[in-house]
Motif scaffolding. Structure first.
Motif, short mmCIF file in Angstrom:
data_model
loop_
_atom_site.label_atom_id
_atom_site.label_comp_id
_atom_site.label_asym_id
_atom_site.label_seq_id
_atom_site.Cartn_x
_atom_site.Cartn_y
_atom_site.Cartn_z
N PRO A 11 0.82 -1.21 0.00
CA PRO A 11 0.00 0.00 0.00
C PRO A 11 0.86 1.27 0.00
O PRO A 11 1.91 1.32 0.65
N PRO A 34 -2.77 -2.98 8.38
CA PRO A 34 -3.40 -3.99 7.53
C PRO A 34 -4.24 -3.41 6.40
O PRO A 34 -5.47 -3.57 6.35
N THR A 36 -4.82 -3.39 2.20
CA THR A 36 -4.57 -4.13 0.97
C THR A 36 -3.95 -3.18 -0.05
O THR A 36 -3.91 -1.96 0.17
N LEU A 37 -3.51 -3.74 -1.17
CA LEU A 37 -2.95 -2.90 -2.24
C LEU A 37 -3.92 -1.84 -2.70
O LEU A 37 -3.53 -0.75 -3.07
N ASP A 40 -7.81 -0.85 0.93
CA ASP A 40 -8.90 -1.29 1.80
C ASP A 40 -8.33 -1.86 3.10
O ASP A 40 -7.30 -2.53 3.10
N VAL A 42 -8.19 -4.42 6.11
CA VAL A 42 -8.56 -5.79 6.46
C VAL A 42 -9.31 -5.71 7.78
O VAL A 42 -8.75 -5.29 8.79
N GLN A 48 -5.71 -12.08 11.26
CA GLN A 48 -5.87 -11.68 9.86
C GLN A 48 -5.18 -10.34 9.60
O GLN A 48 -4.54 -10.15 8.57
N GLN A 49 -5.32 -9.42 10.53
CA GLN A 49 -4.67 -8.11 10.37
C GLN A 49 -3.15 -8.27 10.41
O GLN A 49 -2.44 -7.65 9.61
N GLN A 52 -1.77 -9.52 7.08
CA GLN A 52 -1.69 -8.48 6.05
C GLN A 52 -0.53 -7.53 6.31
O GLN A 52 0.18 -7.13 5.39
N ASN A 56 2.63 -6.89 3.79
CA ASN A 56 3.06 -5.56 3.36
C ASN A 56 4.55 -5.35 3.67
O ASN A 56 5.29 -4.81 2.83
#
Length: 125
Positions: A11, A34, A36-37, A40, A42, A48-49, A52, A56
């Motif tokens: 990002p 966290p 996304t490219l 957004d 996560v 999960q965070q 991500q 990155n």
């Protein structure tokens, strides 16, 4: 002399800072959250965070010519220290022994109200 590290594989910076800076044989990343490219957030749990965030970091480090195995120091910022164990389980899967030095702190608030932010210092190959 410092060089700016920038990659489209992570990002983009959301403020007046660089994804990372290399200086000599060191690479110092900015904190990764966290995203996304596509920018957004996560929305999942701390695991999960953290996944991500580490994805990155891997992308930024790769752009600088290094990787997680060459990380010498990490700083982990958590919104809730009660989530340490779950974050640590993900962290341990990605950072190989010998482990980098690490500080982990609970903070009052993180950008975009995420649960975790991580920054690292690594050696270049």
């Amino acid at each position: 002399m410092k060089d700016i590290v920038q990659t489209d594989s992570a990002p983009a910076a959301i403020g007046p800072y660089s994804q990372a800076v290399s200086f000599g044989n060191l690479v110092i990343t900015s904190g990764q959250i966290p995203l996304t490219l596509g920018g957004d957030l996560v929305e999942g749990d701390i695991a999960q965070q953290t996944e991500q965030v580490i994805a990155n970091l891997k992308a930024v480090l790769a752009a600088a010519g290094t990787d997680l195995a060459r990380v010498v120091k990490t700083t982990v910022f958590l919104a809730d220290m009660n989530e340490f164990a779950a974050m640590n389980a993900v962290y341990e899967r990605h950072f190989p022994a010998p482990y980098p030095a690490r500080s982990t702190v609970q903070v009052a608030r993180l950008p975009r109200d995420v649960r975790v932010e991580i920054e690292v210092i690594a050696e270049r190959h």
